[in-house]
Enzyme design. Structure first.
Site, PDB file in Angstrom:
ATOM      1  N   HIS A 173       0.836  -1.097   0.191  1.00 22.59           N
ATOM      2  CA  HIS A 173      -0.050   0.092   0.068  1.00 22.59           C
ATOM      3  C   HIS A 173       0.712   1.037  -0.039  1.00 22.59           C
ATOM      4  O   HIS A 173       1.557   1.728   0.961  1.00 22.59           O
ATOM      5  CB  HIS A 173      -1.084   0.337   0.998  1.00 22.59           C
TER       6      HIS A 173
ATOM      7  N   LYS B  12      -8.020  -6.761  -8.345  1.00 22.01           N
ATOM      8  CA  LYS B  12      -8.053  -7.199  -6.439  1.00 22.01           C
ATOM      9  C   LYS B  12      -8.954  -7.618  -6.134  1.00 22.01           C
ATOM     10  O   LYS B  12      -9.581  -6.670  -6.794  1.00 22.01           O
ATOM     11  CB  LYS B  12      -7.254  -6.101  -5.645  1.00 22.01           C
TER      12      LYS B  12
ATOM     13  N   ASP C  31       2.628  -6.411   2.742  1.00 19.98           N
ATOM     14  CA  ASP C  31       0.982  -4.967   3.429  1.00 19.98           C
ATOM     15  C   ASP C  31       1.746  -4.376   3.541  1.00 19.98           C
ATOM     16  O   ASP C  31       0.824  -4.187   4.698  1.00 19.98           O
ATOM     17  CB  ASP C  31       0.392  -6.664   3.593  1.00 19.98           C
TER      18      ASP C  31
HETATM   19  C1  NCD Z   1      -4.463  -1.962   4.062  1.00 17.92           C
HETATM   20  C2  NCD Z   1      -4.640  -0.689   4.320  1.00 17.92           C
HETATM   21  O1  NCD Z   1      -4.669  -0.577   5.329  1.00 17.92           O
HETATM   22  O2  NCD Z   1      -5.128  -0.528   3.718  1.00 17.92           O
HETATM   23  N1  NCD Z   1      -4.738  -2.403   6.086  1.00 17.92           N
HETATM   24  C3  NCD Z   1      -4.028  -3.993   6.717  1.00 17.92           C
HETATM   25  O3  NCD Z   1      -4.549  -4.421   8.094  1.00 17.92           O
HETATM   26  N2  NCD Z   1      -3.618  -4.828   6.181  1.00 17.92           N
HETATM   27  C4  NCD Z   1      -5.730  -3.196   3.319  1.00 17.92           C
HETATM   28  C5  NCD Z   1      -5.725  -4.447   3.626  1.00 17.92           C
HETATM   29  O4  NCD Z   1      -4.986  -4.710   2.604  1.00 17.92           O
HETATM   30  O5  NCD Z   1      -6.493  -5.580   4.312  1.00 17.92           O
HETATM   31 ZN    ZN Z   2      -3.107  -4.873   2.094  1.00 16.22          ZN
END
Ligand code: NCD
Ligand code: ZN
Length: 348
Positions: A18, A102, A250
């Site tokens: 992200h 996704k 992630d």
């Molecule tokens: C992610 C986010 O903050 O966008 N958060 C997370 O806990 N991993 C979203 C996700 O990948 O589930």
């Molecule tokens: Zn994620």
């Protein structure tokens, strides 16, 4: 225990990242591009990246803030909705812009309210993806309120993923951020077209990190960390060399006020210290020789991309390697993942 103190591997990639947008993007991009050559960029912006045109514009914004001298390839994804246009997907894939699509079940995680509720409505897009070989990246949790949050991954496999794969066996599915032994076993039992990414933090923490001795929001993410038995299964899979498992950090930055409050956001920020953490984990498992497969070889093979030509070298230092506790961005302060043990490996 291995006694190696230096390790050179192909430059790693991050198959789930992200980066956000605006001031946050500017603040975190360098932590990703420092060690990683490529990353699959999550599309859960507000509003989400739903069309090829959105993805092209987002890619431009990423490239515009990339630190000078860093070579980093953002691999763009589209956020699957019930209205996704199969022709747009196909065009985006054919142009080389779109690497994956996704699937967020609606309400599963941060910014997923526009996700899929009724899978029937997403079938035209999914069928086209199966036909053209465009992989589906899955957030594998059901959102049914009756299902306990710790069981949501296992129930998703049984009630959503397995039926979907039976219906579309040619669809290539990445089960992202696997957090359970059930997920690992399911991937291992499949004959084809299924792989799984594993995060850095799920190899290190179990659910105690979130709840013991006080509630610790910086260890809260989705899918939520599970019991120790699951963490051990993830570690065994990641360090096994099995080509179906690869790194997807992630890394998901949120500013501290949105984590440290009565209803804190899910997400752990690990881009900056992931390689140090992973070298530590792989060394503990006596599997440093498998680190390259996990971070640099298995992912490209799955996505049909070449392995990176460049290499990185990790060195183990006698003294602990430190990382900032927090990073400052134009969007605010972000807390860095603390593995709760000293790190000694460092990318040099
Ligand atoms: C992610 C986010 O903050 O966008 N958060 C997370 O806990 N991993 C979203 C996700 O990948 O589930
Ligand atoms: Zn994620």
């Amino acid at each position: 225990m291995s006694t190696a103190t230096e390790l050179t591997i192909r430059r790693p990639d991050d198959w789930h990242l992200h980066l956000r947008d605006g001031g946050m993007l500017k603040g975190v991009i360098g932590d990703a591009s420092r060690h990683f050559a490529r990353a699959i960029i999550m599309p859960n912006l507000v509003p989400p990246v739903v069309t090829t045109a959105d993805a092209a514009a987002y890619r431009e914004r990423i490239m515009a803030v990339l630190p000078k001298g860093d070579r980093f390839e953002p691999l763009m994804t589209l956020y699957l909705t019930e209205g996704t246009d199969p022709d747009d997907l196909e065009a985006g894939h054919a142009s080389g812009l779109i690497t994956a699509v996704k699937l967020y079940p609606a309400g599963a995680t941060t910014n997923s309210h526009g996700g899929v509720r009724n899978f029937e409505n997403a079938m035209p897009a999914l069928e086209r993806m199966a036909k053209i070989g465009l992989p589906l990246c899955v957030h594998g949790e059901v959102t049914t309120p009756e299902v306990d949050i710790f069981d949501r991954e296992a129930v998703f496999i049984e009630t959503v993923l397995d039926p979907l794969r039976a219906r579309l066996p040619e669809l290539k599915v990445t089960m992202e951020h696997v957090t359970t032994k059930d997920g690992i076993d399911y991937i291992k039992s499949s004959k084809a077209n299924l792989a799984g990414s594993i995060t850095t933090h799920h190899l290190i923490i179990n659910r105690n990190a979130i709840l013991v001795g006080g509630i610790r929001p910086h260890y809260y993410c989705l899918p939520v960390a599970k019991r120790e038995v699951h963490r051990l299964a993830l570690r065994a899979a990641a360090t096994s060399g099995d080509a179906r498992f690869f790194l997807g950090t992630d890394s998901a930055p949120h500013v501290d006020p949105l984590k440290e409050c009565a209803c804190g956001c899910a997400g752990i920020y690990t881009s900056i210290n992931t390689m140090s953490c992973l070298a530590h984990v792989f060394e503990q498992e006596n599997a440093l020789d498998k680190l390259e497969a996990f971070t640099s070889l298995n992912g490209p093979a799955w996505y049909g991309l070449p392995v990176n030509d460049e290499t990185i070298t990790l060195r183990k230092r006698a003294e602990a390697v430190t990382y900032p506790e927090k990073i400052e961005t134009e969007a605010g302060t972000v807390t860095v993942f603390d593995p709760m043990f000293p790190l000694h490996w460092q990318v040099v």
